[in-house]
Design an enzyme around this catalytic site. Structure first.
Site, PDB file in Angstrom:
ATOM      1  N   CYS A   1      63.194  34.984  26.005  1.00  0.00           N
ATOM      2  CA  CYS A   1      62.843  36.183  25.099  1.00  0.00           C
ATOM      3  C   CYS A   1      62.045  35.687  23.906  1.00  0.00           C
ATOM      4  CB  CYS A   1      64.288  36.873  24.818  1.00  0.00           C
ATOM      5  SG  CYS A   1      63.787  38.308  23.403  1.00  0.00           S
TER       6      CYS A   1
ATOM      7  N   CYS B   1      62.936  37.173  20.431  1.00  0.00           N
ATOM      8  CA  CYS B   1      64.002  36.946  19.940  1.00  0.00           C
ATOM      9  C   CYS B   1      63.874  35.408  19.397  1.00  0.00           C
ATOM     10  CB  CYS B   1      65.179  36.755  20.966  1.00  0.00           C
ATOM     11  SG  CYS B   1      65.474  38.265  22.056  1.00  0.00           S
ATOM     12  N   ASP B   2      63.324  34.647  20.112  1.00  0.00           N
ATOM     13  CA  ASP B   2      63.455  33.069  19.755  1.00  0.00           C
ATOM     14  C   ASP B   2      62.164  32.473  19.453  1.00  0.00           C
ATOM     15  OD1 ASP B   2      66.236  33.112  20.136  1.00  0.00           O
ATOM     16  OD2 ASP B   2      65.676  32.709  22.624  1.00  0.00           O
TER      17      ASP B   2
END
Ligand code: NDP
Length: 311
Positions: free
Chosen positions: A136, A139-140
């Site tokens: 992701c 997300c990261d």
């Protein structure tokens, strides 16, 4: 519990399931939440979540899920450890069978079973998950400032993830197992034009390399020649597709071509009255904790209204 008809049964304990539990618990509907065998969903395998509003310093995924569970418990929500192996929504009340053989009857059902990113299935990928391996970018990606990262996949997700990562990384290498990308022309062109993105075709990941703590490189295998090459990198993003966890309802609830449960208009109503779907199992587009929370709330409100309508 056997044969008692519950007003609300929620399957799944990601942000969507917990939110539906908080709302229906607070509405005094005494919801039963079936937790599965790995409660907490996908956020249990993430590190810091920095984009969930209300936590200015960020919060580890497992801690956030622990807090959501605690909040639900405060409103008398009942949790059941176990998995649903069968669901019958062709009759009312709906009937769920658990892996220990128990049956649960429900007037309304909230399906919050989530989705899972597809993974390659190699051991080094699991070992370095959360330590350089991710599925992701939203997300990261932030953790990869000025880094060199690889993106695996040739579909629209891979293009999108690669483009997103250029905001942070100094170099993004897109690798694909074939000569042709599966992605739409417009997305492939956009990625192709970005000076930070390079591509390597006809290769698969042979191994993700690391120093025991974090990713340090990747070993690629050319599918035509069999040649192995090693490259240094700081991160590897898998973008080989997602799989909604909707198998229990196949043939019973309307789904799209990818197996995501279809919901009606701006609601969480499914094709069966009294069954509501929220979170990633019906969200092909956003797949964020925050959107899962939003649809979890919608499912709870709609379940409550449905119960009022049948009383
Ligand atoms: P896709 O199934 O479209 O693509 C998956 C990609 O991963 C393919 O290129 C596939 O290779 C590759 N792949 C699959 N398994 C492996 C493996 N084990 N090893 C190496 N490579 C592998 O999934 P996406 O998530 O990209 O997209 C799903 C749907 O979502 C599509 O319809 C897409 O258009 C849509 N989407 C649209 C977006 C947009 O419009 N902005 C953004 C994101 C997704 P191969 O091609 O060889 O099969």
């Amino acid at each position: 519990m056997q044969n008692e008809i519950r007003d609300v049964v929620i399957i799944g304990t990601g942000p969507a399931g917990y939110t539906a539990a908080i709302y229906t618990g607070r509405a005094n509907l005494k919801p039963l939440v079936i937790e599965g065998h790995q409660p907490g969903g996908q956020l249990m395998i993430t590190t810091d979540i920095e984009n969930f509003p209300g936590f200015p310093e960020g919060i580890p995924g497992p801690e956030l899920m622990g807090k959501m569970r605690q909040q639900a418990a405060r409103f008398g929500v009942e949790f059941l450890y176990g998995s649903v192996t069968e669901a019958d929504v062709s009759r009312s009340p709906f009937c769920l069978t658990l892996d220990d053989g128990r049956e649960i009857l429900a007037r309304t059902l909230v399906v919050a079973t989530g989705a899972n990113a597809k993974w390659l299935g190699i051991e080094s990928e699991t070992r370095y998950r959360g330590r350089g391996v991710s599925a992701c970018a939203t997300c990261d990606g932030f953790f990869f400032r000025n880094s060199r990262v690889f993106v695996v996949g040739g579909g629209d997700t891979a293009m999108e993830e690669a483009l997103y990562l250029t905001k942070f990384a100094s170099e993004v290498v897109l690798i694909h197992r074939r000569e042709e990308f599966r992605a739409s022309k417009i997305m492939s062109l956009r990625a192709g034009k970005n000076p930070k993105i390079s591509t390597i075709l006809n290769v698969v990941v042979d191994e993700i390399l690391g120093d025991g703590m974090k990713v340090t490189g990747i070993r690629l295998k050319n599918v035509k020649s069999g040649e192995l090459t090693e490259q240094a990198c700081d991160g590897v993003f898998m973008a080989i597709g997602h799989e909604p966890n909707a198998g229990l309802f196949r043939g019973q609830l309307d789904m799209d071509d990818y197996g995501y449960i279809l919901t009606k208009g701006r609601s969480t109503e499914t094709s069966v009255k009294g069954v509501f779907a929220c979170g990633d199992v019906q969200d092909f587009t956003y797949r964020q904790a925050v959107t899962a929370v939003g649809t979890g709330c919608m499912a709870a409100v709609e379940a409550e209204r449905f119960l009022e309508s049948i009383r």
